[in-house]
Every structure is written in C-alpha cells, then in structure tokens.
Scaffold this motif. Structure first.
Motif, PDB file in Angstrom:
ATOM      1  N   UNK A   1      -5.366  -8.594  -5.970  1.00 43.87           N
ATOM      2  CA  UNK A   1      -4.631  -7.335  -6.000  1.00 43.87           C
ATOM      3  C   UNK A   1      -4.974  -6.541  -7.249  1.00 43.87           C
ATOM      4  N   UNK A   2      -5.060  -5.236  -7.074  1.00 47.06           N
ATOM      5  CA  UNK A   2      -5.225  -4.326  -8.208  1.00 47.06           C
ATOM      6  C   UNK A   2      -4.105  -3.297  -8.136  1.00 47.06           C
ATOM      7  N   UNK A   3      -3.650  -2.859  -9.299  1.00 46.92           N
ATOM      8  CA  UNK A   3      -2.587  -1.868  -9.368  1.00 46.92           C
ATOM      9  C   UNK A   3      -3.222  -0.522  -9.631  1.00 46.92           C
ATOM     10  N   UNK A   4      -2.790   0.449  -8.862  1.00 51.79           N
ATOM     11  CA  UNK A   4      -3.437   1.755  -8.871  1.00 51.79           C
ATOM     12  C   UNK A   4      -2.366   2.823  -8.663  1.00 51.79           C
ATOM     13  N   UNK A   5      -2.636   4.019  -9.147  1.00 54.88           N
ATOM     14  CA  UNK A   5      -1.735   5.140  -8.873  1.00 54.88           C
ATOM     15  C   UNK A   5      -1.694   5.396  -7.369  1.00 54.88           C
ATOM     16  N   UNK A   6      -0.504   5.732  -6.869  1.00 54.54           N
ATOM     17  CA  UNK A   6      -0.385   6.110  -5.466  1.00 54.54           C
ATOM     18  C   UNK A   6      -0.958   7.510  -5.289  1.00 54.54           C
ATOM     19  N   UNK A   7      -1.709   7.692  -4.220  1.00 48.48           N
ATOM     20  CA  UNK A   7      -2.300   8.986  -3.894  1.00 48.48           C
ATOM     21  C   UNK A   7      -1.788   9.441  -2.532  1.00 48.48           C
ATOM     22  N   UNK A   8      -2.005  10.710  -2.237  1.00 47.96           N
ATOM     23  CA  UNK A   8      -1.565  11.253  -0.942  1.00 47.96           C
ATOM     24  C   UNK A   8      -2.148  10.446   0.222  1.00 47.96           C
ATOM     25  N   UNK A   9      -3.361   9.974   0.067  1.00 47.22           N
ATOM     26  CA  UNK A   9      -3.989   9.204   1.154  1.00 47.22           C
ATOM     27  C   UNK A   9      -3.280   7.865   1.398  1.00 47.22           C
ATOM     28  N   UNK A  10      -2.462   7.424   0.430  1.00 44.19           N
ATOM     29  CA  UNK A  10      -1.725   6.164   0.565  1.00 44.19           C
ATOM     30  C   UNK A  10      -0.399   6.337   1.312  1.00 44.19           C
ATOM     31  N   UNK A  11       0.032   7.566   1.491  1.00 44.44           N
ATOM     32  CA  UNK A  11       1.357   7.817   2.069  1.00 44.44           C
ATOM     33  C   UNK A  11       1.546   7.167   3.437  1.00 44.44           C
ATOM     34  N   UNK A  12       0.586   7.217   4.371  1.00 41.64           N
ATOM     35  CA  UNK A  12       0.823   6.546   5.656  1.00 41.64           C
ATOM     36  C   UNK A  12       1.068   5.045   5.525  1.00 41.64           C
ATOM     37  N   UNK A  13       0.289   4.362   4.695  1.00 40.49           N
ATOM     38  CA  UNK A  13       0.473   2.917   4.520  1.00 40.49           C
ATOM     39  C   UNK A  13       1.795   2.620   3.813  1.00 40.49           C
ATOM     40  N   UNK A  14       2.122   3.403   2.796  1.00 39.06           N
ATOM     41  CA  UNK A  14       3.384   3.223   2.078  1.00 39.06           C
ATOM     42  C   UNK A  14       4.555   3.499   3.017  1.00 39.06           C
ATOM     43  N   UNK A  15       4.447   4.523   3.830  1.00 40.28           N
ATOM     44  CA  UNK A  15       5.516   4.845   4.785  1.00 40.28           C
ATOM     45  C   UNK A  15       5.717   3.726   5.800  1.00 40.28           C
TER      46      UNK A  15
END
Length: 165
Positions: free
Chosen positions: A13-27
């Motif tokens: 695992x790597x920790x990274x800033x959340x980006x707009x492209x991550x919103x579907x997976x986060x949702x």
C-alpha cells in the motif's frame, strides 16, 4: 473475497492524495461503510477546500484503493477527522490503523495538537478502534445524526509533536 482467494497484500500500500479520479472508488467504499454515505459531489467539493486533507491507501500497482481518510486542519492547532473507511476486501488487515497513523503523523507535522471526531453511539466497532488508539470521549451530542436522530460521541486524541533534531 471468495473463500480460498488470496488476500490483498497490505505491504504494497502507498498513501497518496485523493484526486477527482478516485471519487468513484471512494464512493463505492463509502456506500458499504456508512448508513448515510456522502454523495460523490461532496467529495469533489471537499477536494477543493484548502483545509481538507483527503488521502487514499492504494495498491502500489495503482489497481485499487484499499481505504481512505479525510480530515481538516483548523487554524487553532486542531484537526478534525471527517471520514475513515476501508474496502471490505481489505478489512482486518490493519489498513485502518495505517490510515489513522498516517493522519496523526501528518497532522503533527502540520502543527495540529488535537484530533477530534464524532462517532455514532451504536458504532461499537468504530468505538473500539478509536479507544484502542487512545481517543477519549469529550461529550455526548444528543440527536447528532439527523438521518436517524442517533446520539454522537465526540472523541479527541492529543497529538504528540514530532521530535526535532
């Protein structure tokens, strides 16, 4: 995961800033983690907030997101944890611990001295998690959650500043 399927490898695992492209997976993680999930538009809006610190734990190969955390830095040396959640396939793998440790370390480096959060009084697993980390109850907030009228507990954790030198 299906029985007999290999479990995800949390060492990658790597920790990274959340980006707009991550919103579907986060949702998608949000929908299976909270009784009243944030809609995707909330994530898109919060990513533009300069006080917001939203991070994802993603597989090193960038194939999936294991979990996420969102918190806000206030100018008075306080940080407020808004969300932390782990994808079902990654639960019981200490991803939540790693997200919270990352949050505490980052908040300390940014000058925060206290991390607060609210949790539903009936969320026994979350309460056990936060208590394990040393969070203490500040007060009970009656009818804190408008979706159910449920009380919330406001918890806090003192942040140890990083050692200098």
């Amino acid at each position: 995961m299906a029985r007999g399927s290999p479990r995800p490898d949390d060492s990658t695992l790597v920790f990274d800033a959340m980006h707009r492209r991550d919103v579907p997976a986060v949702s998608a993680i949000e929908r299976v983690s909270f009784p009243t999930p944030f809609p995707p538009r909330v994530y898109r809006a919060v990513l533009a907030d300069p006080a917001a610190r939203w991070r994802v734990a993603r597989c090193a190969d960038r194939s999936s997101i294991a979990g996420y955390v969102g918190w806000f830095l206030a100018p008075d040396a306080r940080a407020h944890l808004a969300k932390i959640a782990v994808a079902p396939a990654w639960r019981r793998r200490h991803v939540g611990d790693r997200l919270l440790r990352h949050t505490l370390d980052t908040a300390a480096h940014e000058g925060a001295e206290l991390l607060t959060l609210e949790v539903r009084v009936t969320n026994t697993p979350a309460l056990a998690f936060y208590r394990k980390w040393g969070f203490a109850e500040l007060y009970r907030s009656p009818a804190h959650y408008p979706d159910t009228g449920e009380d919330g507990l406001i918890l806090a954790h003192t942040i140890i500043p990083p050692r200098s030198g």
